[in-house]
Design an enzyme around this catalytic site. Structure first.
Site, PDB file in Angstrom:
ATOM      1  N   CYS B  18       0.787  -1.075  -0.078  1.00  0.00           N
ATOM      2  CA  CYS B  18      -0.100   0.061  -0.052  1.00  0.00           C
ATOM      3  C   CYS B  18       1.029   1.153   0.029  1.00  0.00           C
ATOM      4  O   CYS B  18       1.793   1.241   0.818  1.00  0.00           O
ATOM      5  CB  CYS B  18      -0.892   0.027   1.291  1.00  0.00           C
ATOM      6  SG  CYS B  18      -2.277  -1.120   1.114  1.00  0.00           S
ATOM      7  N   PRO B  19       0.714   2.236  -0.624  1.00  0.00           N
ATOM      8  CA  PRO B  19      -0.721   2.327  -1.319  1.00  0.00           C
ATOM      9  C   PRO B  19      -0.575   2.304  -2.991  1.00  0.00           C
ATOM     10  O   PRO B  19      -1.419   2.615  -3.666  1.00  0.00           O
ATOM     11  CB  PRO B  19      -0.922   3.907  -1.308  1.00  0.00           C
ATOM     12  CG  PRO B  19       0.300   4.618  -1.288  1.00  0.00           C
ATOM     13  CD  PRO B  19       1.411   3.470  -0.700  1.00  0.00           C
TER      14      PRO B  19
END
Lengths: 459, 93
Positions: B18-19
């Site tokens: 992430c992200p």
């Protein structure tokens, strides 16, 4: 044959998502037909050990465990204080007299991690996360394809470790455990997280930081992913080892063994629930998903009630100074966790899933926290940002009803805010899935670099 | 998965966390033609939720359920017929 078992690992949030993606576990047999005991057992195993838990369930579990921990230990869940001490041990081993630093005189640097309860709690978290990763077959050494991610992880960890200790706690000690203990500094820290994570997203998606993705040829022979079927057995072995360790430790000091088990429980919960405080704030600026933030608000509301009962009986109630340093620390922490790819609890469980980037984040965190411990007086940060500010206890300021209902109201406001934010009209998910109507405005992906959505503001 | 889907492009996001997976996926989709199929390979468990969520938000179609191979997940996405949202529109908000 072991390579191709199809399964879903998403938890209930995905199942509930209107995208129509079939994520729910397939139950063998006719729908509605009574399941045999064996099928029920397999279903239970799958829900607890294989599929990810719904966020709300994991956050509730963490909140309840936190209440029990406060009742037993007198302190709530936190890790960075201990990580700072680890840094202090390393610095001491390098021949520097860290014990004389005022910061360590304040938080203590006696003995080794195996001679204090907070050490067992932290080690237990790593162990519990490893058990969770293994039993769900999710362990894998994940080396980032771009080496820059390793630097990014370290720098992000450095910022978050530094910021966390400036705020006297991370997302656990200064947020998840602080707000329910009615310490105003928790709210200040949270306030810092909004601009911090926003800036972190801006940095993280900059092309220089993000870099290119790797394409593979669409045709041709694929390499097969290695099987993970052995992992549940390894997970059981690690769990047994932790159990043995808890027993041995409890012979020295009962609390050591108990805290090791508490830590293991927390580690298991955050891994199984994918509790990522980073995502709860960061996703406001990327996908606007508020599921995790809502779950955290719910968990913290439960903690508030439990903690209130304990604090009213004289247990816990740890107050930290609500200083400018907490706000600055929250901003730095917010930037750091987005860059690193995880907050304090996040990097701990992801490093146990085998993310090399998060190993670097862990190293960075310890380095950053130690740097802060030195800079506290070495650079005069204490006098600049912390000295003279009071520790504000909302119970003293507002009285019991005011503190309880005020905290619950503020948590409800956060819950409402992320829900409203999620529902803003420019969010394309408001179109029914599979009905790709008129071209919607892309919120974040134009030109590769996400732009802030319109009407964006920092609450 | 009864029969394997033949993708036009394959994006390997293993090791990314992430992200990045949803963002890089959307970047790739914007370079593709309507109707083409993209296979995204991720080994970051949250991406199994976030990638389909984001692409369906943008109106593209996720084909079937993500296919798990060990710790890897293969997500198949068909680019929506009208093409992806033009960058100019978002910039002009």
């Amino acid at each position: 044959m072991s390579l191709n078992h199809t399964s879903s690992i998403s938890g209930a949030p995905a199942a509930a998502h209107p995208s129509g993606i079939p994520h729910s576990p397939t139950v063998p047999g006719v729908p509605g037909a009574p399941l045999s005991f064996g099928e029920r057992a397999r279903q239970f195993h799958r829900r607890v050990f294989v599929d990810y838990w719904p966020y709300w369930a994991a956050c509730l579990a963490a909140a309840v465990l936190n209440i029990v921990l406060l009742a037993y230990w007198g302190s709530a869940w936190g890790v960075t204080g201990e990580l700072t001490r680890w840094g202090g041990h390393i610095v001491t081993a390098l021949g520097i007299d860290a014990k004389s630093w005022p910061y360590f005189q304040e938080i203590g640097l006696e003995g080794s991690p195996l001679q204090r309860t907070s050490g067992y709690l932290t080690i237990g978290m790593l162990g519990g996360a490893l058990v969770g990763a293994l039993v769900s077959g999710n362990f894998r050494i994940r080396m980032p394809q771009q080496r820059r991610r390793l630097v990014q992880g370290f720098v992000g960890g450095l910022l978050s470790g530094f910021g966390a200790r400036l705020a006297m706690g991370c997302n656990l000690g200064s947020f998840f455990s602080a707000i329910p203990q009615f310490s105003l500094h928790g709210w200040l820290f949270m306030l810092g997280l909004f601009p911090g994570t926003y800036l972190g997203v801006k940095l993280a998606v900059h092309p220089w930081v993000m870099g290119p993705a790797t394409r593979r040829p669409a045709a041709g022979r694929r390499r097969a992913a290695p099987s993970t079927r052995w992992q549940p057995y390894a997970g059981a072995a690690v769990a047994a080892f932790i159990g043995l360790g808890a027993w041995k430790a409890s012979l020295v000091e009962p609390a050591f063994g108990v805290l090791l088990l508490f830590g293991t429980g927390f580690g298991f919960i955050i891994q199984r629930g994918r509790i990522c405080f980073t995502a709860a704030f960061r996703e406001m600026w990327i996908t606007r998903q508020g599921e995790l933030a809502r779950a955290l608000a719910l968990g913290m509301a439960v903690s508030t009630l439990g903690f209130a009962a304990l604090i009213s009986r004289g247990i816990g109630g740890n107050m930290q100074v609500a200083s400018l340093g907490v706000l600055v620390g929250g901003i730095l922490f917010g930037i750091g966790i987005v860059l690193a790819g995880g907050c304090e609890s996040g990097w701990m469980y992801r490093s146990m899933e085998g993310y090399v980037q998060l190993w670097m984040a862990g190293l960075g965190t310890i380095t950053g926290a130690t740097l802060l411990a030195w800079a506290w007086h070495g650079l005069g940060l204490y006098d600049l940002l912390v000295a003279g500010w009071p520790a504000i206890n909302l119970v003293d300021a507002w009285g019991w009803p005011g503190a309880i209902f005020g905290t619950l109201a503020l948590l409800a406001a956060w819950y409402a805010l992320v829900t409203w934010w999620e529902s803003l009209p420019s969010r394309p998910a408001s179109t029914p899935a599979h009905a790709p109507g008129p071209a919607r405005k892309a919120p974040a992906f134009a030109g590769g670099a996400p732009q802030p959505a319109p009407r964006q503001r920092i609450p | 998965m009864t029969q394997p889907i033949q993708p036009d492009r394959v994006l390997d996001l293993c090791g990314e966390c992430c992200p990045y997976p949803p963002i890089l996926t959307m970047q790739e989709i914007q370079q593709m033609k309507p109707g083409e199929v993209l296979e995204v390979i991720v080994d970051h468990p949250p991406s199994v939720t976030t990638v389909p969520t984001v692409v369906t938000m943008e109106g593209h179609e996720v084909l079937g359920e993500p296919v798990r191979q060990g710790a890897e997940f293969h997500i198949f996405i068909r680019v929506k017929a009208t093409g992806s949202a033009p960058a100019a529109e978002a910039a002009g908000q």
